[in-house]
Scaffold this motif. Structure first.
Motif, mmCIF file in Angstrom:
data_model
loop_
_atom_site.group_PDB
_atom_site.id
_atom_site.type_symbol
_atom_site.label_atom_id
_atom_site.label_comp_id
_atom_site.label_asym_id
_atom_site.label_seq_id
_atom_site.Cartn_x
_atom_site.Cartn_y
_atom_site.Cartn_z
ATOM 1 N N LEU A 57 2.705 3.440 9.622
ATOM 2 C CA LEU A 57 1.965 4.289 8.692
ATOM 3 C C LEU A 57 1.727 5.685 9.268
ATOM 4 O O LEU A 57 1.953 6.693 8.597
ATOM 5 N N ALA A 58 1.264 5.739 10.526
ATOM 6 C CA ALA A 58 0.937 7.030 11.144
ATOM 7 C C ALA A 58 2.150 7.938 11.216
ATOM 8 O O ALA A 58 2.053 9.156 11.016
ATOM 9 N N GLU A 59 3.308 7.364 11.486
ATOM 10 C CA GLU A 59 4.521 8.166 11.604
ATOM 11 C C GLU A 59 5.026 8.650 10.257
ATOM 12 O O GLU A 59 5.923 9.487 10.184
ATOM 13 N N LYS A 60 4.436 8.147 9.174
ATOM 14 C CA LYS A 60 4.707 8.649 7.824
ATOM 15 C C LYS A 60 3.652 9.656 7.392
ATOM 16 O O LYS A 60 3.611 10.077 6.236
ATOM 17 N N GLY A 61 2.752 10.024 8.310
ATOM 18 C CA GLY A 61 1.725 11.009 8.008
ATOM 19 C C GLY A 61 0.493 10.429 7.342
ATOM 20 O O GLY A 61 -0.344 11.177 6.818
ATOM 21 N N ILE A 62 0.335 9.106 7.373
ATOM 22 C CA ILE A 62 -0.805 8.454 6.743
ATOM 23 C C ILE A 62 -1.914 8.260 7.770
ATOM 24 O O ILE A 62 -1.657 7.821 8.895
ATOM 25 N N ARG A 63 -3.139 8.597 7.412
ATOM 26 C CA ARG A 63 -4.286 8.370 8.295
ATOM 27 C C ARG A 63 -4.552 6.874 8.353
ATOM 28 O O ARG A 63 -4.700 6.228 7.312
ATOM 29 N N VAL A 64 -4.659 6.325 9.550
ATOM 30 C CA VAL A 64 -4.790 4.875 9.667
ATOM 31 C C VAL A 64 -5.729 4.518 10.809
ATOM 32 O O VAL A 64 -5.773 5.204 11.848
ATOM 33 N N GLU A 65 -6.502 3.475 10.593
ATOM 34 C CA GLU A 65 -7.455 2.972 11.582
ATOM 35 C C GLU A 65 -7.479 1.456 11.494
ATOM 36 O O GLU A 65 -7.329 0.886 10.405
ATOM 37 N N LEU A 66 -7.648 0.797 12.629
ATOM 38 C CA LEU A 66 -7.829 -0.646 12.664
ATOM 39 C C LEU A 66 -9.236 -0.948 13.164
ATOM 40 O O LEU A 66 -9.740 -0.254 14.058
ATOM 41 N N THR A 67 -9.862 -1.985 12.612
ATOM 42 C CA THR A 67 -11.203 -2.332 13.073
ATOM 43 C C THR A 67 -11.485 -3.813 12.898
ATOM 44 O O THR A 67 -10.911 -4.467 12.017
ATOM 45 N N ALA B 274 0.828 -1.205 0.000
ATOM 46 C CA ALA B 274 0.000 0.000 0.000
ATOM 47 C C ALA B 274 0.864 1.258 0.000
ATOM 48 O O ALA B 274 0.533 2.252 -0.672
ATOM 49 N N LEU B 275 1.973 1.225 0.728
ATOM 50 C CA LEU B 275 2.900 2.359 0.726
ATOM 51 C C LEU B 275 3.473 2.575 -0.675
ATOM 52 O O LEU B 275 3.589 3.711 -1.151
ATOM 53 N N GLU B 276 3.837 1.490 -1.342
ATOM 54 C CA GLU B 276 4.361 1.591 -2.707
ATOM 55 C C GLU B 276 3.338 2.216 -3.654
ATOM 56 O O GLU B 276 3.702 2.922 -4.601
ATOM 57 N N LEU B 277 2.059 1.959 -3.391
ATOM 58 C CA LEU B 277 0.994 2.480 -4.237
ATOM 59 C C LEU B 277 0.586 3.901 -3.860
ATOM 60 O O LEU B 277 -0.358 4.454 -4.417
ATOM 61 N N GLY B 278 1.306 4.488 -2.901
ATOM 62 C CA GLY B 278 1.072 5.881 -2.544
ATOM 63 C C GLY B 278 -0.070 6.118 -1.589
ATOM 64 O O GLY B 278 -0.728 7.169 -1.630
ATOM 65 N N ALA B 279 -0.327 5.181 -0.685
ATOM 66 C CA ALA B 279 -1.448 5.306 0.245
ATOM 67 C C ALA B 279 -1.377 6.590 1.065
ATOM 68 O O ALA B 279 -0.314 6.960 1.564
ATOM 69 N N GLU B 280 -2.516 7.253 1.201
ATOM 70 C CA GLU B 280 -2.649 8.427 2.069
ATOM 71 C C GLU B 280 -3.578 8.145 3.250
ATOM 72 O O GLU B 280 -3.546 8.857 4.247
ATOM 73 N N GLU B 281 -4.403 7.108 3.106
ATOM 74 C CA GLU B 281 -5.314 6.690 4.176
ATOM 75 C C GLU B 281 -5.442 5.175 4.102
ATOM 76 O O GLU B 281 -5.592 4.612 3.007
ATOM 77 N N VAL B 282 -5.377 4.519 5.261
ATOM 78 C CA VAL B 282 -5.426 3.059 5.292
ATOM 79 C C VAL B 282 -6.368 2.605 6.408
ATOM 80 O O VAL B 282 -6.247 3.042 7.552
ATOM 81 N N LEU B 283 -7.293 1.720 6.049
ATOM 82 C CA LEU B 283 -8.185 1.078 7.008
ATOM 83 C C LEU B 283 -7.770 -0.389 7.078
ATOM 84 O O LEU B 283 -7.820 -1.105 6.072
ATOM 85 N N LEU B 284 -7.343 -0.827 8.251
ATOM 86 C CA LEU B 284 -6.900 -2.204 8.448
ATOM 87 C C LEU B 284 -8.081 -3.025 8.973
ATOM 88 O O LEU B 284 -8.404 -2.986 10.157
ATOM 89 N N LEU B 285 -8.722 -3.755 8.070
ATOM 90 C CA LEU B 285 -9.877 -4.579 8.437
ATOM 91 C C LEU B 285 -9.390 -5.930 8.935
ATOM 92 O O LEU B 285 -8.549 -6.563 8.307
#
Length: 203
Positions: free
Chosen positions: A116-126, A85-96
């Motif tokens: 991810l968060a420390e790279k400035g990407i919005r991230v949530e786990l659920t 996902a990082l390689e694909l340029g992710a800016e927001e990630v939801l970890l299902l």
């Protein structure tokens, strides 16, 4: 579009609200996380893994482009997917399926979330029912409804402050504590992490 949902191997409660939320996200799966795509009835952009935990019947009926990884490797399929996902340029990630189930995987997924968060990407786990957010150093605002239940966990230690809650907290160093469990929001909450890392858990 750089908003991704990564389907991991943990438990996931599939709801109508979750399906609606995923409509605008690109779906990728790691190994047994592919079963969640089947339950959601949504197409996968990529299915990645060594497929040691995906039964043959699932691989036969789930149409998705595959990237097969070797079984002998130094990272989990979930970590490989996060890095994809990082390689694909992710800016927001939801970890299902990122929390719940096996404790070792949950802790590893939290570490990946901080990556991810420390790279400035919005991230949530659920798990479809509860939600978790990694909180690195900084100021974080969450627009919670009044009465929403939450816990804050130092991970493994942090100096933090909380406002907007039933039990506010001045700047306090925390480590291995239950002091910040089972709080309630009065509306939007504001969390300041001055040192270390913390996890916000909504339930």
């Amino acid at each position: 579009m750089r908003r991704f949902a990564l389907l991991l191997g943990g438990p996931l409660l599939v709801t109508k609200a979750l399906r609606e939320r995923l409509r605008d996200l690109r779906l990728l799966a790691a190994d047994s996380g592919g079963r969640h795509a089947l339950a959601l009835g949504l197409p996968l952009e990529l299915w990645l893994g060594d497929f040691d935990s995906s039964p043959p019947w699932l691989q036969q009926i789930l149409p998705a482009p595959k990237e097969v990884l070797p079984r002998d490797k130094d990272r989990t399929d979930g970590e490989a997917l996060v890095r994809k996902a990082l390689e694909l340029g992710a800016e927001e990630v939801l970890l299902l399926g990122g929390i719940g189930g096996r404790l070792d995987h949950t802790l590893a997924h939290l570490e990946l979330a901080f990556l991810l968060a420390e790279k400035g990407i919005r991230v949530e786990l659920t798990d479809g029912l509860t939600r978790a957010f990694p909180l690195p150093v900084g100021f974080h605002v969450f627009p919670l409804e009044k009465g929403s239940s939450f816990s804050l966990l130092p991970f493994p230690e942090a100096t933090l402050a909380v406002e907007g809650a039933r039990w506010n907290l001045p700047s306090t160093p925390l480590k291995a504590t239950t002091l910040t469990l089972e709080n309630q929001a009065l509306g939007p909450i504001r969390v300041r992490v001055e040192r270390g890392r913390a996890v916000l858990y909504l339930f």
